[in-house]
Design a protein around this motif. Structure first.
Motif, PDB file in Angstrom:
ATOM      1  N   MET B   1      -1.465  76.752 -56.646  1.00  0.00           N
ATOM      2  CA  MET B   1      -2.662  77.313 -56.018  1.00  0.00           C
ATOM      3  C   MET B   1      -3.524  78.015 -57.080  1.00  0.00           C
ATOM      4  O   MET B   1      -3.001  78.550 -58.042  1.00  0.00           O
ATOM      5  CB  MET B   1      -2.269  78.338 -54.945  1.00  0.00           C
ATOM      6  CG  MET B   1      -1.560  77.717 -53.742  1.00  0.00           C
ATOM      7  SD  MET B   1      -2.709  77.034 -52.558  1.00  0.00           S
ATOM      8  CE  MET B   1      -1.589  76.148 -51.480  1.00  0.00           C
ATOM      9  N   ILE B  11      -4.205  74.975 -46.936  1.00  0.00           N
ATOM     10  CA  ILE B  11      -3.324  74.101 -46.147  1.00  0.00           C
ATOM     11  C   ILE B  11      -3.500  74.374 -44.654  1.00  0.00           C
ATOM     12  O   ILE B  11      -3.565  73.443 -43.845  1.00  0.00           O
ATOM     13  CB  ILE B  11      -1.852  74.255 -46.593  1.00  0.00           C
ATOM     14  CG1 ILE B  11      -1.713  73.749 -48.029  1.00  0.00           C
ATOM     15  CG2 ILE B  11      -0.915  73.491 -45.674  1.00  0.00           C
ATOM     16  CD1 ILE B  11      -0.347  73.956 -48.642  1.00  0.00           C
ATOM     17  N   GLN B  38     -11.555  71.832 -55.539  1.00  0.00           N
ATOM     18  CA  GLN B  38     -10.550  71.063 -56.286  1.00  0.00           C
ATOM     19  C   GLN B  38      -9.210  71.067 -55.547  1.00  0.00           C
ATOM     20  O   GLN B  38      -8.514  70.049 -55.476  1.00  0.00           O
ATOM     21  CB  GLN B  38     -10.389  71.700 -57.662  1.00  0.00           C
ATOM     22  CG  GLN B  38     -10.005  70.708 -58.718  1.00  0.00           C
ATOM     23  CD  GLN B  38      -9.992  71.350 -60.081  1.00  0.00           C
ATOM     24  OE1 GLN B  38      -9.601  72.502 -60.233  1.00  0.00           O
ATOM     25  NE2 GLN B  38     -10.427  70.606 -61.079  1.00  0.00           N
ATOM     26  N   GLU B  39      -8.884  72.212 -54.978  1.00  0.00           N
ATOM     27  CA  GLU B  39      -7.639  72.321 -54.200  1.00  0.00           C
ATOM     28  C   GLU B  39      -7.674  71.382 -52.993  1.00  0.00           C
ATOM     29  O   GLU B  39      -6.680  70.757 -52.652  1.00  0.00           O
ATOM     30  CB  GLU B  39      -7.430  73.752 -53.704  1.00  0.00           C
ATOM     31  CG  GLU B  39      -7.042  74.744 -54.777  1.00  0.00           C
ATOM     32  CD  GLU B  39      -5.642  74.512 -55.322  1.00  0.00           C
ATOM     33  OE1 GLU B  39      -4.797  73.980 -54.590  1.00  0.00           O
ATOM     34  OE2 GLU B  39      -5.408  74.847 -56.495  1.00  0.00           O
ATOM     35  N   ARG B  41      -9.302  68.641 -52.780  1.00  0.00           N
ATOM     36  CA  ARG B  41      -9.118  67.271 -53.312  1.00  0.00           C
ATOM     37  C   ARG B  41      -7.642  66.997 -53.560  1.00  0.00           C
ATOM     38  O   ARG B  41      -7.111  65.932 -53.233  1.00  0.00           O
ATOM     39  CB  ARG B  41      -9.896  67.126 -54.624  1.00  0.00           C
ATOM     40  CG  ARG B  41     -11.178  66.326 -54.471  1.00  0.00           C
ATOM     41  CD  ARG B  41     -11.769  66.029 -55.820  1.00  0.00           C
ATOM     42  NE  ARG B  41     -10.970  65.091 -56.587  1.00  0.00           N
ATOM     43  CZ  ARG B  41     -10.938  65.062 -57.917  1.00  0.00           C
ATOM     44  NH1 ARG B  41     -11.638  65.909 -58.622  1.00  0.00           N
ATOM     45  NH2 ARG B  41     -10.195  64.175 -58.532  1.00  0.00           N
ATOM     46  N   LEU B  42      -6.991  67.991 -54.132  1.00  0.00           N
ATOM     47  CA  LEU B  42      -5.563  67.846 -54.437  1.00  0.00           C
ATOM     48  C   LEU B  42      -4.758  67.677 -53.145  1.00  0.00           C
ATOM     49  O   LEU B  42      -3.872  66.812 -53.058  1.00  0.00           O
ATOM     50  CB  LEU B  42      -5.085  69.077 -55.205  1.00  0.00           C
ATOM     51  CG  LEU B  42      -3.636  69.064 -55.666  1.00  0.00           C
ATOM     52  CD1 LEU B  42      -3.361  67.896 -56.581  1.00  0.00           C
ATOM     53  CD2 LEU B  42      -3.290  70.361 -56.376  1.00  0.00           C
ATOM     54  N   GLU B  43      -5.082  68.487 -52.162  1.00  0.00           N
ATOM     55  CA  GLU B  43      -4.364  68.374 -50.885  1.00  0.00           C
ATOM     56  C   GLU B  43      -4.573  67.006 -50.252  1.00  0.00           C
ATOM     57  O   GLU B  43      -3.670  66.444 -49.647  1.00  0.00           O
ATOM     58  CB  GLU B  43      -4.815  69.481 -49.911  1.00  0.00           C
ATOM     59  CG  GLU B  43      -4.332  70.869 -50.261  1.00  0.00           C
ATOM     60  CD  GLU B  43      -2.827  70.967 -50.411  1.00  0.00           C
ATOM     61  OE1 GLU B  43      -2.093  70.268 -49.708  1.00  0.00           O
ATOM     62  OE2 GLU B  43      -2.384  71.745 -51.288  1.00  0.00           O
ATOM     63  N   ILE B  45      -5.054  64.245 -51.856  1.00  0.00           N
ATOM     64  CA  ILE B  45      -4.216  63.289 -52.615  1.00  0.00           C
ATOM     65  C   ILE B  45      -2.772  63.363 -52.119  1.00  0.00           C
ATOM     66  O   ILE B  45      -2.113  62.342 -51.899  1.00  0.00           O
ATOM     67  CB  ILE B  45      -4.282  63.599 -54.144  1.00  0.00           C
ATOM     68  CG1 ILE B  45      -5.669  63.281 -54.679  1.00  0.00           C
ATOM     69  CG2 ILE B  45      -3.221  62.813 -54.908  1.00  0.00           C
ATOM     70  CD1 ILE B  45      -5.904  63.752 -56.110  1.00  0.00           C
ATOM     71  N   ILE B  46      -2.290  64.594 -51.926  1.00  0.00           N
ATOM     72  CA  ILE B  46      -0.912  64.767 -51.455  1.00  0.00           C
ATOM     73  C   ILE B  46      -0.748  64.158 -50.056  1.00  0.00           C
ATOM     74  O   ILE B  46       0.208  63.436 -49.778  1.00  0.00           O
ATOM     75  CB  ILE B  46      -0.520  66.266 -51.451  1.00  0.00           C
ATOM     76  CG1 ILE B  46      -0.500  66.802 -52.879  1.00  0.00           C
ATOM     77  CG2 ILE B  46       0.839  66.486 -50.790  1.00  0.00           C
ATOM     78  CD1 ILE B  46      -0.390  68.310 -52.979  1.00  0.00           C
ATOM     79  N   GLU B  47      -1.710  64.441 -49.196  1.00  0.00           N
ATOM     80  CA  GLU B  47      -1.633  63.907 -47.825  1.00  0.00           C
ATOM     81  C   GLU B  47      -1.642  62.381 -47.821  1.00  0.00           C
ATOM     82  O   GLU B  47      -0.940  61.746 -47.039  1.00  0.00           O
ATOM     83  CB  GLU B  47      -2.804  64.434 -46.992  1.00  0.00           C
ATOM     84  CG  GLU B  47      -2.590  65.863 -46.549  1.00  0.00           C
ATOM     85  CD  GLU B  47      -3.831  66.488 -45.948  1.00  0.00           C
ATOM     86  OE1 GLU B  47      -4.794  65.768 -45.634  1.00  0.00           O
ATOM     87  OE2 GLU B  47      -3.842  67.725 -45.821  1.00  0.00           O
ATOM     88  N   GLN B  48      -2.468  61.832 -48.712  1.00  0.00           N
ATOM     89  CA  GLN B  48      -2.540  60.369 -48.802  1.00  0.00           C
ATOM     90  C   GLN B  48      -1.178  59.785 -49.185  1.00  0.00           C
ATOM     91  O   GLN B  48      -0.732  58.789 -48.623  1.00  0.00           O
ATOM     92  CB  GLN B  48      -3.565  60.012 -49.877  1.00  0.00           C
ATOM     93  CG  GLN B  48      -4.363  58.776 -49.576  1.00  0.00           C
ATOM     94  CD  GLN B  48      -5.487  58.613 -50.583  1.00  0.00           C
ATOM     95  OE1 GLN B  48      -5.316  58.889 -51.760  1.00  0.00           O
ATOM     96  NE2 GLN B  48      -6.631  58.174 -50.111  1.00  0.00           N
ATOM     97  N   GLU B  49      -0.520  60.456 -50.123  1.00  0.00           N
ATOM     98  CA  GLU B  49       0.789  59.983 -50.555  1.00  0.00           C
ATOM     99  C   GLU B  49       1.828  60.164 -49.442  1.00  0.00           C
ATOM    100  O   GLU B  49       2.675  59.290 -49.219  1.00  0.00           O
ATOM    101  CB  GLU B  49       1.225  60.729 -51.824  1.00  0.00           C
ATOM    102  CG  GLU B  49       2.582  60.334 -52.361  1.00  0.00           C
ATOM    103  CD  GLU B  49       2.748  58.831 -52.572  1.00  0.00           C
ATOM    104  OE1 GLU B  49       1.764  58.161 -52.934  1.00  0.00           O
ATOM    105  OE2 GLU B  49       3.872  58.341 -52.344  1.00  0.00           O
TER     106      GLU B  49
END
Lengths: 185, 158
Positions: B1, B11, B38-39, B41-43, B45-49
């Motif tokens: 974070m 989140i 940016q966070e 965007r990162l979340e 990416i994680i959700e997509q995975e």
């Protein structure tokens, strides 16, 4: 293939009448979800495949017992989890996976995607089995909170709270990889 | 974070856990904060995975064949179970009617003064007395059990 709830209900009813075409379609619809749940628990691609097959075999042998086809996904997810637990009870050992074995995503940026996948899967593998299953089901398209709650044995209204905690734990495991994840997009 | 104090809400925001006021406040902040953007965007990416499922390959035919096979085998196994239980019951009845009364009368009867009266029909008693030795009865029972177990083992292996 993503599994639509109504399509599944119809396929289950046909499968209960012994329609093998419907059974095959049902496997095609749900195998990705079941394999992913199992893989995230056992971390071994070949073993995951075997246990996925076992799950579907047991599912079809007991399909006549399904009274509420709308709960099929939750039912088969619980079955998959129990099959993994049975396996561990018998084997009494956990094995680790080499991420070299994760199938490589196709496409121009396959390597970058694979790297990103490895980082997230690695972090996910460090979570508890319960968190892994919760995250897998919650983000699988079309799963309702009540279905997730049913499998995880938590009230539907609390699912998001549990999910929030699991996500925070996952983020904690991903500390230090932020730049890699953002740059490999 | 990141170090932004609003980052802890990211989140919860993605999960829809913020109330209306909190959400509006966070969204207003998000427009100005590049770190939180940016966070987010990162979340995503994680959700997509997390939403990505792997493919175990072609398992349909194997599963259907295995189900067919087990459905055929199931009735055979249930018959096998009935036969086996029948044999066990026969062995147990044999022991109960013949061997145990004999055992109770000799030698335990001498030790504890146990007397039993089964009130068996005379014909059945005469039939049972026809066996020369209780050990023959025991042997028959054991043979039946062993034969049943071997048959079960062979059938299950098939």
């Amino acid at each position: 293939m993503k599994a639509g709830k109504h399509a599944i209900i119809e396929l289950v009813k046909r499968s209960q009448r012994g329609d093998e075409q419907a059974m095959s379609e049902l496997i095609t619809m749900l195998k990705g979800l079941i394999y992913t749940i199992i893989f995230r628990m056992v971390k071994d691609p070949e073993l995951s495949k075997d246990l996925t097959q076992d799950t579907f075999i047991r599912f079809f042998l007991k399909i006549q017992k399904i009274k509420y086809p709308e709960q099929t996904r939750a039912w088969i997810c619980k079955m998959a989890r129990n099959i993994v637990y049975d396996y561990y009870r018998k084997a009494k050992k956990h094995e680790t996976v080499s991420f070299e074995e994760i199938p490589e995503p196709k496409g121009v940026s396959g390597l970058e995607k694979r790297h990103k996948k490895m980082i997230i899967q690695d972090a996910l593998a460090r979570l508890t089995e319960r968190d892994q299953m919760l995250l897998t089901m919650a983000y699988y398209e079309g799963f309702s909170l009540s279905e997730v709650g049913d499998v995880m044995k938590i009230p539907a209204k609390n699912v998001k709270v549990y999910l929030h905690r699991a996500r925070l734990r996952l983020r904690k495991e991903l500390e230090g990889h932020k730049n890699e994840l953002l740059s490999t997009r | 974070m990141n170090s932004c104090p609003h980052a802890k809400n990211i989140i919860a925001y993605r999960l829809g856990l913020l109330n209306k006021g909190e959400r509006q406040k966070f969204e207003a902040h998000l427009e100005q904060c590049s770190a939180c953007q940016q966070e987010i965007r990162l979340e995503s990416i994680i959700e997509q995975e997390l939403a990505t499922v792997s493919d175990p390959g072609q398992i349909e035919q194997y599963v259907l064949a295995a189900v067919r096979l087990r459905k055929c085998a199931a009735p055979r196994l249930s018959w096998l179970y009935i036969i086996r239980m029948g044999v066990y019951a026969l062995a147990m009845i044999t022991c109960a009617l013949v061997f145990i009364p004999w055992l109770l009368e000799f030698p335990l009867a001498n030790l504890f003064d146990i007397k039993i009266n089964l009130n068996l029909p005379a014909q059945l008693y005469a039939f049972l007395e026809g066996f020369s030795s209780p050990f023959v009865i025991l042997a028959i029972g054991l043979i039946l059990i062993a034969a049943s177990s071997i048959y079960s083992y062979i059938a299950l292996r098939e």
